[in-house]
Design a protein around this motif. Structure first.
Motif, mmCIF file in Angstrom:
data_model
loop_
_atom_site.group_PDB
_atom_site.id
_atom_site.type_symbol
_atom_site.label_atom_id
_atom_site.label_comp_id
_atom_site.label_asym_id
_atom_site.label_seq_id
_atom_site.Cartn_x
_atom_site.Cartn_y
_atom_site.Cartn_z
ATOM 1 N N PHE A 82 0.673 -1.256 0.031
ATOM 2 C CA PHE A 82 0.120 0.084 -0.045
ATOM 3 C C PHE A 82 0.871 1.362 0.133
ATOM 4 N N ASN A 83 1.843 1.202 1.017
ATOM 5 C CA ASN A 83 2.537 2.446 0.990
ATOM 6 C C ASN A 83 3.501 2.628 -0.368
ATOM 7 N N THR A 84 4.060 1.679 -0.732
ATOM 8 C CA THR A 84 4.626 1.766 -2.089
ATOM 9 C C THR A 84 3.880 2.067 -3.180
ATOM 10 N N ALA A 85 2.695 1.654 -3.546
ATOM 11 C CA ALA A 85 1.831 2.214 -4.342
ATOM 12 C C ALA A 85 1.603 3.574 -4.337
ATOM 13 N N ILE A 236 12.571 3.442 -6.565
ATOM 14 C CA ILE A 236 11.417 3.459 -5.448
ATOM 15 C C ILE A 236 11.029 1.970 -5.005
ATOM 16 N N MET A 237 10.927 1.194 -5.816
ATOM 17 C CA MET A 237 10.760 -0.377 -5.774
ATOM 18 C C MET A 237 11.995 -0.950 -4.723
ATOM 19 N N LEU A 255 15.117 -15.017 -5.014
ATOM 20 C CA LEU A 255 13.591 -14.449 -5.327
ATOM 21 C C LEU A 255 12.652 -14.979 -4.242
ATOM 22 N N ARG A 256 13.161 -14.808 -2.808
ATOM 23 C CA ARG A 256 12.414 -15.526 -1.785
ATOM 24 C C ARG A 256 11.498 -14.308 -1.273
ATOM 25 N N ASN A 257 12.017 -13.225 -1.045
ATOM 26 C CA ASN A 257 11.157 -12.211 -0.679
ATOM 27 C C ASN A 257 11.640 -10.902 -1.540
ATOM 28 N N PHE A 258 10.605 -10.449 -2.114
ATOM 29 C CA PHE A 258 10.749 -9.295 -3.202
ATOM 30 C C PHE A 258 9.543 -8.796 -3.527
ATOM 31 N N MET A 259 9.497 -7.414 -4.302
ATOM 32 C CA MET A 259 8.477 -6.741 -4.729
ATOM 33 C C MET A 259 8.368 -6.513 -6.257
ATOM 34 N N TYR A 260 7.292 -6.716 -6.841
ATOM 35 C CA TYR A 260 7.260 -6.342 -8.227
ATOM 36 C C TYR A 260 6.171 -5.511 -8.624
ATOM 37 N N ILE A 261 5.897 -4.782 -9.900
ATOM 38 C CA ILE A 261 5.027 -4.130 -10.412
ATOM 39 C C ILE A 261 4.633 -4.477 -11.449
ATOM 40 N N VAL A 319 1.077 -3.107 -7.098
ATOM 41 C CA VAL A 319 2.155 -3.470 -6.504
ATOM 42 C C VAL A 319 1.775 -4.776 -6.032
ATOM 43 N N SER A 320 2.817 -5.764 -6.036
ATOM 44 C CA SER A 320 2.687 -7.039 -5.299
ATOM 45 C C SER A 320 3.933 -7.412 -4.675
ATOM 46 N N VAL A 321 3.594 -7.875 -3.497
ATOM 47 C CA VAL A 321 4.851 -8.703 -2.703
ATOM 48 C C VAL A 321 4.824 -9.938 -2.395
#
Length: 400
Positions: A82-85, A236-237, A255-261, A319-321
């Motif tokens: 949410f905060n990143t988006a 930013i990401m 690629l265990r804990n990451f964010m992508y858009i 944004v997905s985590v």
């Protein structure tokens, strides 16, 4: 005669000793068997109680801890996404404001240079280029940033005809038709533009903004465009702290804990591994689904809100985590191991206590038997002479 009497006297003693030893042997074996049966029974009872206790603890304490940890982590994931988006949405909305400010400027290379340099706050230019395009699709004014990071597809500093797609960035832009459809005050925003890269390579991309420029009669005289350097979206990401240091953070390799858009069409527009950008999935090569704790897609971040060309409500992207469950239930796993250790220690202590009690019982039994056997010689056994002496005298006299 005395020797014969002594031998006769020792025979009952030996027989008594033998019978007593036999009896003691039977008693000792019985005691040992009873102790073994008791120890076995107590062991089974204790093991059963430990098993029930283990199942109860594992079924409540440990599982509850795992559930609590997962729920807490999912809340963190939602908050991070949410905060990143929100941050990206604010950043892109500022770009909307920039394109509207550019539309107010008198088109010139110098005015575009000053505007661009005033927006640069770090070593990476915010805009790779700013252009003014006439009504025929020909670039009339153009400023290309000196610090552009484009290497595989350098920005063309020459004025070109953008109606020919091959003249656009990486030969992949097709925005002339969209420009012609714009009305005064409307904004066009492209998807991420660039060429897919291989593993370990840096993705070079732009996002283009455009809006009409009006003349003194409020008629459209042309269009101003600006190409945002895609690296700023990546920054930013990637600068977002996914989780605290106690967990594996943004591990690009594993690629265990990451964010992508991804955009509204499901195309990846930002990913820690650049080879995934512009693909339609983040999981084409590695099975992250097996590690997925949560994939929370929250508010779409939106830009180009004035453009009728963007008819859908999905905005620019989502944004997905992704998080690895194993990295967040570690405290519960540790608790489970500690409980197993405690229960095993308790079982061992109970077993030692039972063995000590059993050993004491056997030792006491052996001691009692030894005392009984040693006590045999002190028992007075009547001899034959004593027996005959105690009998009444015969009357040898006969009456005639």
């Amino acid at each position: 005669m005395s020797r014969t009497n002594s031998q006769h006297r020792n025979i009952p003693e030996r027989q008594l000793k033998k019978q007593l030893a036999k009896l003691c042997k039977i008693i000792l074996i019985s005691i040992i068997l009873l102790v073994c049966i008791a120890v076995t029974a107590f062991t089974l009872i204790i093991r059963h109680q430990n098993t029930l206790l283990t199942e109860q603890l594992m079924g409540t304490t440990v599982e509850d801890t795992k559930i609590a940890l997962i729920n807490t982590t999912q809340e963190k994931i939602e908050n991070i996404a949410f905060n990143t988006a929100t941050e990206i949405a604010e950043f892109l909305n500022q770009r909307d404001q920039d394109i509207m400010l550019l539309a107010e400027l008198m088109p010139s290379n110098e005015s575009y240079r000053v505007f661009s340099e005033n927006r640069n706050s770090n070593r990476i230019p915010l805009y790779d280029e700013i252009t003014f395009i006439d009504l025929d699709g020909q670039e009339m004014f153009k400023y290309v940033s000196d610090g552009s990071t484009k290497r595989s597809f350098p920005m063309n500093s020459e004025a070109v005809d953008i109606t020919n797609n091959s003249n656009t960035f990486a030969g992949r832009e097709d925005y002339w038709n969209a420009l012609q459809a714009l009305r005064p005050g409307e904004i066009f925003v492209s998807d991420v533009i660039g060429a897919p890269v291989g593993e370990g390579q840096h993705f070079e991309g732009i996002i283009r903004w455009a809006t009409p420029v009006l003349d003194f009669d409020n008629e459209i005289a042309g269009f101003v465009t600006m190409a945002l350097n895609h690296d700023h979206i990546m920054n930013i990401m990637e600068s977002t702290v996914l989780f605290s240091n106690e967990h594996a953070s943004n591990n690009i390799e594993a690629l265990r804990n990451f964010m992508y858009i991804r955009n509204g069409s499901g195309i990846i527009v930002a990913h820690p591994r650049h080879e995934y950008i512009l693909s339609d999935t983040a999981f084409s090569e590695t099975p992250e689904q097996t590690y997925t704790l949560g994939s929370r897609e929250v508010i779409p971040f939106f830009t180009g809100q004035f453009s009728h060309a963007q008819s859908n409500d999905t905005g620019f992207g989502l944004v997905s985590v992704i998080a690895n469950a194993d990295d967040f239930i570690t405290p519960a796993v540790t608790l489970e191991e500690d409980l197993n250790t405690i229960l095993s220690t308790s079982l061992s202590e109970n077993m030692r206590f039972l063995l000590m009690i059993s050993a004491c019982i056997v030792l006491v039994a052996i001691l009692v038997i030894i005392i009984l056997i040693r006590a045999v010689p002190t028992v007075k056994i009547p001899t034959s002479s004593q027996t005959s002496g105690n009998q009444p005298e015969r009357n040898d006299r006969h009456e005639y």
